[in-house]
Enzyme design. Sequence first.
Site, PDB file in Angstrom:
ATOM      1  N   LYS A 170      46.643  25.883  30.533  1.00  0.00           N
ATOM      2  CA  LYS A 170      45.332  25.693  31.158  1.00  0.00           C
ATOM      3  C   LYS A 170      44.498  26.906  30.821  1.00  0.00           C
ATOM      4  CE  LYS A 170      43.276  27.014  34.810  1.00  0.00           C
ATOM      5  NZ  LYS A 170      41.870  27.150  34.322  1.00  0.00           N
ATOM      6  N   GLU A 245      49.902  39.190  34.502  1.00  0.00           N
ATOM      7  CA  GLU A 245      49.151  40.331  33.957  1.00  0.00           C
ATOM      8  C   GLU A 245      47.794  40.267  34.635  1.00  0.00           C
ATOM      9  OE1 GLU A 245      46.456  42.311  32.452  1.00  0.00           O
ATOM     10  OE2 GLU A 245      46.557  40.972  30.706  1.00  0.00           O
ATOM     11  N   CYS A 279      40.834  44.223  30.962  1.00  0.00           N
ATOM     12  CA  CYS A 279      41.586  44.656  32.140  1.00  0.00           C
ATOM     13  C   CYS A 279      42.114  46.075  31.994  1.00  0.00           C
ATOM     14  CB  CYS A 279      42.730  43.694  32.417  1.00  0.00           C
ATOM     15  SG  CYS A 279      43.747  43.347  30.965  1.00  0.00           S
ATOM     16  N   GLU A 379      37.727  46.563  40.441  1.00  0.00           N
ATOM     17  CA  GLU A 379      37.542  46.302  39.014  1.00  0.00           C
ATOM     18  C   GLU A 379      36.169  45.674  38.793  1.00  0.00           C
ATOM     19  OE1 GLU A 379      40.318  44.569  35.474  1.00  0.00           O
ATOM     20  OE2 GLU A 379      40.144  43.323  37.263  1.00  0.00           O
TER      21      GLU A 379
END
Length: 476
Positions: A170, A245, A279, A379
């Site tokens: 997906k 992750e 990231c 973040e």
Amino acid sequence: MQNATRFYINGAWVEPEGTQRLDVINPATEQPIGQIALGTEADVNKAVAAAQAAFPAWEATSREERLALFDRIIEVYKTRLNDIAETICDEMGAPLWLAQRAQAAIGLVHLTTARQTLADFAFEEQLGTTHVFREPIGVVAMITPWNWPINQIAAKVAPALAAGCTMVLKPSEIAPLNAILFAEVLHEAGVPAGVFNLVNGDGPTVGAALSRHPDVAMVSFTGSTRAGIEVAKNAADTVKRVAQELGGKSPNIILDDANLEKAVTAGFRSVCVNAGQSCNAPTRMLLPRARYEEAVAIAKAAAEKVVVGNPREANVTYGPVASEAQWNKIQRLIETALKEGARLVTGGPGKPEGLNVGYYVRPTIFADVTNDMTIAREEVFGPVLVLIPYETEEEAIRIANDTPYGLSAYVTSADLDRARRVAARLRAGNVHLNGAEIDPRAPFGGYKQSGNGREFGVHGLLEFLETKAVLGYAAA
């Protein structure tokens, strides 16, 4: 407009079970460039059933058969490199030069690395009278993000194929068109029906259905920590393996013996790669207080050389961020930083001058940031750098580790041994010394809320394998 409303299930492009559709938006123009179908639980069930049915035959293939398939996949992928780069440029805003040299190219790197790993990997070992086998875990659900889309698809699909697993992918609904091209590559290369399946959709529907499906043995997820927690909760009832992750807020420690001009400039440029949507971006720059204002000036000068604009123009540093939602999140965090007292060095809220259409963000630097400010803890996923002063090396290490994340960290020093000593004390899955780049053979993943799995190379292959010990296998 590209009509991409079919799913790839059991070796064929099939119509979806539901009727809901979603436009794919070009973030540079804010206009639709394609349309996908949003999958349902029924679509997921069909795809998982196909993967489950294909597993026994694929598990039984030899190393040589898998290597031959990899050779075909690699050759077909090479013929589609430009198509993939163009698509990624249009659907998530990466500059075309970056899409060509990195975004599309990294998919080829993961395929070739997985092939090399498969060629040398020991699936069996003898321990006294016990024989240890490493076997494919089964059907794997793969949920991938929009920021480096082919990177994360290939980093999962390639080792899973090498391991002998079957899978359902997906991709992100924000940047799904490149995944369709990837499916076309696998189909043309002759991946057996049911081994690879693709269902588009959103996280709460398709992602959740995959995560909780009783016939899925493993979920490999890349995305936000918030979404990763939901995946883990959905997977818990069936006690399946979950490899994650997740997010990051990576520290970049510049030690007092470093070449300040070079280190600060390179650090800021690294934050701007992919419009900050990485990231592992080094978004917290830790600087010796004795040279702090000098570093602030260097960072500001580096920002003034950044060119933001149309991702199809050759001279741009970065294009728009991937979506309106992402743009709004970045603006909210910039405004919060100002309210909390961070000093705006350059950039700030709003769009760059002359860029009124498109989700463009100004290259932004905040100084006098303390590590408890929101801008230092959340973040941002945009071209926003915070500058944090430190008095001693010990304090720099403490600040670096004072984060819920632990994906990457960076250390710059004129003394490599000193950089190594600092690296040994950092709680991060990847530590880059003196500008070292990503190594596709080295394990990639994080500590703490940055995840619990590893990708790339041997470690990436091991994620998709179960370990079986057969005791008394050999005569005593």
